[in-house]
Design a protein around this motif. Structure first.
Motif: not given
Length: 608
Positions: A310, A558-560, A585, A587, A599-600, A602
């Protein structure tokens, strides 16, 4: 001398003085012409053929007014367009800090100097905006109908993004709006454009801007964004939306990814240094709130070790308590209280105050206290203070990576000797791998880590099994040319340093596996690069690590979200011996206007 000539003469004098003083492209020269029109000024390339020259009595209809800020002015559009799709019929008339005394629908004739304005400065590598500066104008009639807006849609926005100039400038190339999206946008610069029923792909920012796509069927993510999955396809339909409508009349919509601006959103197409082409909306569609939920992952089973990463975005004791509480809530509820948390962007105990303080104990205590208050475990932490001002990030912040761990579920194997400058080494321990220091920094003197965060290796024990975790925060993309740069393809200068950083971590993992081929290794953190990037290829070289994002369905990778593109910057990678890895991930941030971080997080659950 006629009144028209007198007006033009006065305008020439004012424009020449201001242009020279401002250091515009050239000392103004006379352009021929009573017959110059907007499309003559815009020309068939990105730079006006009349740049630096004086023009007089250019006709147009006022389509929009920017009456705020230091870059005020108005847009005009020629009501009698030519037949060339490469030449824009719209242009911005710049009036500086002076509010222009015109009204939408006025027919005007404008005199002034043609200039190319580079948002952020020419050295940024961005494209320019053609405009008329220090202008004088005459209103010839009012209440005129506005030209129809050019529709941005799949049939008008090409799938190819930009011409390839081998990394050179595309400014001198003739525009081909039927072939390239950047050429299409440039060919309607300053003109009224419109999107209809536009999906939101980038949430509303603090600056009251959002991103939509004009290609609703292209590269959509599972939750409604658009996926940036390769350098070849940066999603040409993305366009930013800002508003010229007074807030009291129409507040800007607060939208999340997956929402929709229904109906028509229209206004002149502008360009700025924070994302490129944007619609300066004079008409905003209605927000269709799709009620995007924040995700929650499942809880790990008793025989699963859960590891999360994170990026907590410049966290320090000076950060408002509300952010600590939201981060804590996400870790406890949305991430189900992971056994180990790899944190990035942990600042020192007085945050951005630029002094000799480097300790982060107060920062980490404030976070772990918030986690306990949210019903989470009593996390402990391990980290190494950096040398002052040597790890980049916000000046004075001394950001670093750190481990949180739940001692009720996993133990940390403390081995003394780790500090800011001493490299951790792999040592043998009865045929198994061990660390010379835990926590310890990987190769901190390597030039790859210049003004960048050094990775932190730690040895943990879960149910009697050793697990090695490497926390990372590679250097940022600062200095890279933008996707919409005038240099195509854009240079990614920061990539080289990340490649060297990836090589250092890959070498360390190979040393671990040489000591014990069955070692369980998790490499996690904000790597500031894509799963298809050279840096990730280097990091996984030799098959020693698997990038878990590649195991997700494509629409979930994706996470951004940046400039309307959903992408991967954070990664979790595992060594070959870890065969059972459940990766997610989660969200909770990147798609939302209301974020605790950009940021997400994970999480991966493994069975060592």
């Amino acid at each position: 001398m006629s009144p028209r000539a007198l007006r033009r003469s006065a305008a020439v004098t004012a424009v020449v003085a201001s242009a020279v003083a401002a250091g515009l492209l050239a000392v103004p020269q006379s352009a021929a012409a009573d017959e110059v029109r907007v499309h003559d000024i815009q020309g068939r390339t990105r730079v006006s053929p009349l740049a630096g020259k004086q023009v007089g009595d250019v006709p147009g209809t006022v389509t929009a007014i920017r009456a705020f800020g230091s870059a005020r002015g108005f847009w005009i559009q020629d009501a009698r367009p030519d037949n060339d799709p490469a030449t824009s019929e719209g242009i911005f008339v710049y009036t500086g800090s002076t509010t222009p005394q015109v009204a939408v629908g006025d027919a005007v004739t404008v005199s002034g100097t043609v200039a190319e304005y580079y948002p952020g400065g020419a050295d940024r590598g961005l494209q320019s905006v053609t405009q008329i500066t220090k202008a004088t104008w005459t209103v010839t009639s009012s209440g005129n109908p506005l030209p129809a807006a050019f529709a941005l849609k799949p049939s008008t926005v090409p799938n190819r993004y930009a011409p390839d100039a081998g990394g050179g400038s595309i400014e001198g190339l003739r525009l081909r709006p039927g072939s390239y999206a950047l050429d299409r946008y440039e060919s309607v610069e300053g003109m009224r454009v419109a999107v209809t029923d536009a999906p939101v792909t980038g949430a509303t920012s603090e600056h009251n801007e959002l991103w939509v796509t004009a290609e609703p069927g292209h590269n959509r993510t599972k939750r409604g964004g658009v996926l940036y999955g390769s350098y070849r396809d940066p999603n040409p339909g993305r366009v930013k939306v800002a508003s010229l409508i007074p807030y009291a009349q129409r507040p800007f919509p607060v939208a999340n990814v997956g929402d929709e601006l229904t109906g028509t959103t229209a206004g002149p197409l502008d360009y700025d240094n924070f994302g490129g082409y944007e619609i300066q909306a004079t008409e905003l569609g209605e927000l269709n709130d799709r009620k995007l939920p924040r995700e929650t992952t499942r809880k790990q089973s008793s025989d699963e070790l859960s590891v999360a990463t994170y990026n907590v975005e410049n966290l320090s004791p000076k950060t408002p308590q509300a952010k600590f509480d939201r981060l804590a809530s996400a870790l406890v509820t949305n991430l189900a209280s992971p056994d180990v948390v790899v944190l990035e962007e942990v600042q020192d105990d007085n945050g951005p105050t630029n002094d000799a303080v480097v300790s982060a104990d107060a920062t980490l205590k404030k976070l772990t206290d918030a986690i306990a208050a949210a019903g989470g475990p009593a996390y402990q932490w391990r980290q190494i203070d950096p040398a002052d001002d040597q790890d980049g990030g916000q000046p004075g912040g001394n950001i670093r990576v750190a481990f949180l761990f739940n001692p009720e579920r996993v133990s940390f194997t403390d081995v003394p000797g780790g500090d800011a400058t001493t490299p951790v080494r792999v040592v043998g321990d009865g045929g198994r791998a061990a660390l010379s220091a835990s926590p310890g920094r990987i190769d901190p003197a390597n030039a790859a880590w210049h003004t960048s965060r050094k990775p932190l290796a730690g040895q943990f024990s879960f149910r009697g099994h050793p697990v090695f975790i490497v926390a990372n925060h590679f250097n940022s993309k600062g200095g890279d040319q933008a996707l919409d740069s005038r240099f195509q393809p854009p240079a990614r200068s920061s990539e080289q340093q990340r490649g060297e950083q990836a090589k250092a971590v890959n070498t360390f993992v190979k040393e671990l596996l040489a000591a014990d081929p069955r070692a369980d290794v998790v490499v996690a953190g904000d790597l500031n690069d894509y799963q298809f990037s050279p840096a990730l290829k280097t990091l996984t070289d030799g098959g020693v690590l698997t990038d878990l994002v590649d195991r997700l369905p494509r629409a979930e990778r994706y996470g951004y979200v940046f400039n309307g593109n959903a992408q991967v910057l954070d990664h979790m990678l595992t060594s070959r011996h870890i065969r059972r890895a459940d990766y997610d991930i989660v969200h909770v941030n990147a798609e939302f206007a209301d974020q605790a971080s950009d940021h997400d997080p994970q999480v991966v659950r493994i069975k060592p």
